[in-house]
Design a protein around this motif. Sequence first.
Motif, mmCIF file in Angstrom:
data_model
loop_
_atom_site.group_PDB
_atom_site.id
_atom_site.type_symbol
_atom_site.label_atom_id
_atom_site.label_comp_id
_atom_site.label_asym_id
_atom_site.label_seq_id
_atom_site.Cartn_x
_atom_site.Cartn_y
_atom_site.Cartn_z
ATOM 1 N N VAL A 37 11.582 26.247 46.417
ATOM 2 C CA VAL A 37 12.639 26.472 45.429
ATOM 3 C C VAL A 37 13.756 27.292 46.074
ATOM 4 N N ARG A 38 15.004 26.884 45.849
ATOM 5 C CA ARG A 38 16.139 27.678 46.319
ATOM 6 C C ARG A 38 16.869 28.246 45.104
ATOM 7 N N THR A 39 17.048 29.557 45.126
ATOM 8 C CA THR A 39 17.655 30.268 44.004
ATOM 9 C C THR A 39 18.964 30.908 44.436
ATOM 10 N N ARG A 40 20.000 30.737 43.634
ATOM 11 C CA ARG A 40 21.258 31.444 43.874
ATOM 12 C C ARG A 40 21.191 32.789 43.155
ATOM 13 N N VAL A 41 21.418 33.859 43.891
ATOM 14 C CA VAL A 41 21.293 35.205 43.336
ATOM 15 C C VAL A 41 22.530 35.530 42.506
ATOM 16 N N LEU A 42 22.299 35.943 41.272
ATOM 17 C CA LEU A 42 23.392 36.346 40.386
ATOM 18 C C LEU A 42 23.587 37.864 40.423
ATOM 19 N N VAL A 76 19.523 31.975 39.489
ATOM 20 C CA VAL A 76 19.402 30.679 38.821
ATOM 21 C C VAL A 76 18.923 29.667 39.858
ATOM 22 N N VAL A 77 17.918 28.885 39.500
ATOM 23 C CA VAL A 77 17.381 27.879 40.411
ATOM 24 C C VAL A 77 18.464 26.845 40.697
ATOM 25 N N GLU A 78 18.729 26.658 41.982
ATOM 26 C CA GLU A 78 19.801 25.750 42.407
ATOM 27 C C GLU A 78 19.244 24.406 42.870
ATOM 28 N N GLU A 79 18.172 24.458 43.636
ATOM 29 C CA GLU A 79 17.474 23.258 44.100
ATOM 30 C C GLU A 79 15.981 23.507 43.943
ATOM 31 N N SER A 80 15.225 22.450 43.684
ATOM 32 C CA SER A 80 13.792 22.656 43.516
ATOM 33 C C SER A 80 12.989 21.416 43.867
ATOM 34 N N ASN A 81 11.948 21.633 44.654
ATOM 35 C CA ASN A 81 10.909 20.634 44.881
ATOM 36 C C ASN A 81 9.611 21.093 44.224
ATOM 37 N N ASN A 82 9.737 22.001 43.270
ATOM 38 C CA ASN A 82 8.604 22.532 42.523
ATOM 39 C C ASN A 82 8.776 22.120 41.068
ATOM 40 N N PRO A 83 7.901 21.277 40.539
ATOM 41 C CA PRO A 83 8.094 20.770 39.170
ATOM 42 C C PRO A 83 8.052 21.861 38.106
ATOM 43 N N ALA A 84 7.503 23.044 38.431
ATOM 44 C CA ALA A 84 7.421 24.127 37.443
ATOM 45 C C ALA A 84 8.740 24.868 37.281
ATOM 46 N N LEU A 85 9.682 24.666 38.212
ATOM 47 C CA LEU A 85 10.957 25.386 38.177
ATOM 48 C C LEU A 85 12.092 24.392 38.387
ATOM 49 N N GLN A 86 12.724 24.027 37.296
ATOM 50 C CA GLN A 86 13.786 23.038 37.355
ATOM 51 C C GLN A 86 15.138 23.701 37.641
ATOM 52 N N ASN A 324 26.820 57.268 39.731
ATOM 53 C CA ASN A 324 26.678 56.073 38.902
ATOM 54 C C ASN A 324 26.435 56.472 37.461
ATOM 55 N N SER A 325 26.707 55.531 36.550
ATOM 56 C CA SER A 325 26.468 55.756 35.128
ATOM 57 C C SER A 325 25.614 54.615 34.611
ATOM 58 N N GLY A 326 24.350 54.891 34.298
ATOM 59 C CA GLY A 326 23.435 53.843 33.892
ATOM 60 C C GLY A 326 22.870 53.112 35.094
ATOM 61 N N LYS A 327 22.294 51.945 34.851
ATOM 62 C CA LYS A 327 21.654 51.182 35.911
ATOM 63 C C LYS A 327 22.698 50.568 36.838
ATOM 64 N N LEU A 328 22.605 50.887 38.124
ATOM 65 C CA LEU A 328 23.538 50.367 39.116
ATOM 66 C C LEU A 328 23.057 48.999 39.584
ATOM 67 N N ILE A 329 23.888 47.990 39.401
ATOM 68 C CA ILE A 329 23.548 46.643 39.831
ATOM 69 C C ILE A 329 24.746 46.018 40.532
ATOM 70 N N ALA A 330 24.460 45.015 41.348
ATOM 71 C CA ALA A 330 25.518 44.295 42.054
ATOM 72 C C ALA A 330 25.586 42.871 41.531
ATOM 73 N N ARG A 331 26.817 42.424 41.256
ATOM 74 C CA ARG A 331 27.032 41.030 40.875
ATOM 75 C C ARG A 331 27.287 40.253 42.162
ATOM 76 N N ILE A 332 26.325 39.400 42.519
ATOM 77 C CA ILE A 332 26.408 38.632 43.767
ATOM 78 C C ILE A 332 27.163 37.340 43.570
ATOM 79 N N SER A 333 26.950 36.686 42.432
ATOM 80 C CA SER A 333 27.692 35.479 42.081
ATOM 81 C C SER A 333 27.700 35.374 40.564
ATOM 82 N N THR A 334 28.399 34.412 40.024
ATOM 83 C CA THR A 334 28.494 34.267 38.584
ATOM 84 C C THR A 334 27.880 32.952 38.144
ATOM 85 N N ASP A 335 27.559 32.902 36.866
ATOM 86 C CA ASP A 335 26.986 31.692 36.289
ATOM 87 C C ASP A 335 27.643 31.496 34.935
ATOM 88 N N GLU A 336 27.990 30.277 34.596
ATOM 89 C CA GLU A 336 28.650 30.032 33.301
ATOM 90 C C GLU A 336 27.787 30.520 32.155
#
Length: 341
Positions: A37-42, A76-86, A324-336
Amino acid sequence: MTVNQQWLIARQPRGPLRPSDFTWRESPLEPLGPGMVRTRVLYAWLDPTNRVWFSRGSYLPPLVVGDVMRAVCIGVVEESNNPALQPGTTVTGFMGWQTRSTSDGSDLTVLPELPGLPLTAHFGLLSHIGLAAYHGVVDIGRPQPGQTVVVSAAAGAVGSLAGQIAKIAGARVIGIAGGPEKCRRITEDLGFDAAIDYKGEDVVAALRRLCPDGVDVYFDNVGGAVLDAVLGEINDFGRVVACGMIGEYDESGQGHVFTNLSNLVNRRTTLQGFIVLDHLDLVEVAYPRLLDWHAAGRLQYAVDVVDGLENVPAALGRLFEGTNSGKLIARISTDEGADAR
């Protein structure tokens, strides 16, 4: 050809993590193998444990030179050869500081939708943040109505939730935070009964003023001198919840010399540490309660978003500087459809 961008460990850190401890790599993506499975990091979270994971005494294998920096991410799963993760499935797991992660999918958990909440609520309210606050307060601290609870790093992601959960339990809550604005936020916005500015006042004197009847429960995120100060005011049969010790993580000094450690014996104090990964069975209990408290306006959370993978190493220092204020997170990419805030 799509390229994967990554931050790798460049050297073993000495003291706090610095941008020079990482190196940037870009490499072409290989074709996806059977069952993979290939996942794009958000989003990737930035956490004090990023420093802990270099230690051989950590609860996970130590990071070494050449590794991708470890981090829990939402993707978000971008490509998958695993039927459990579309493709299109939103997942979480240890994907690391990179734009794409490839695995067999066994390390990924499908995330449920949270109606009315942004995707980042999985990091700010739920995930290891919410579980740590919930388990630490409800199962270890066990505050009773009218008891006094002290929380360090009280404006941080876990501390702010822990203090509010203690208030829900009926306790009187004192938060320790750095700077007037953080102290204002936890009292005026989050409902803490009082705050101690460790940067601007003597913590011991403030504890004695604000906790004249002693401390029943201490939710500790920092260790060191603050832990020592609270142990000096702990009541008989008090409970210390050891959630984190950011003051001890950089391995650059000899550590604090404790003067009140004997109170663990004299006051019959319970000090218990925990790792959230040992308590994932609590999800079914904790998540509904956290969401209900939030929906009722009794539990607030905050996320502090850094844009771009390229800015992650520099942003990590904010955790150890307390900016920082609250949980520090990084936005790596966006998803609609994913609300960043």
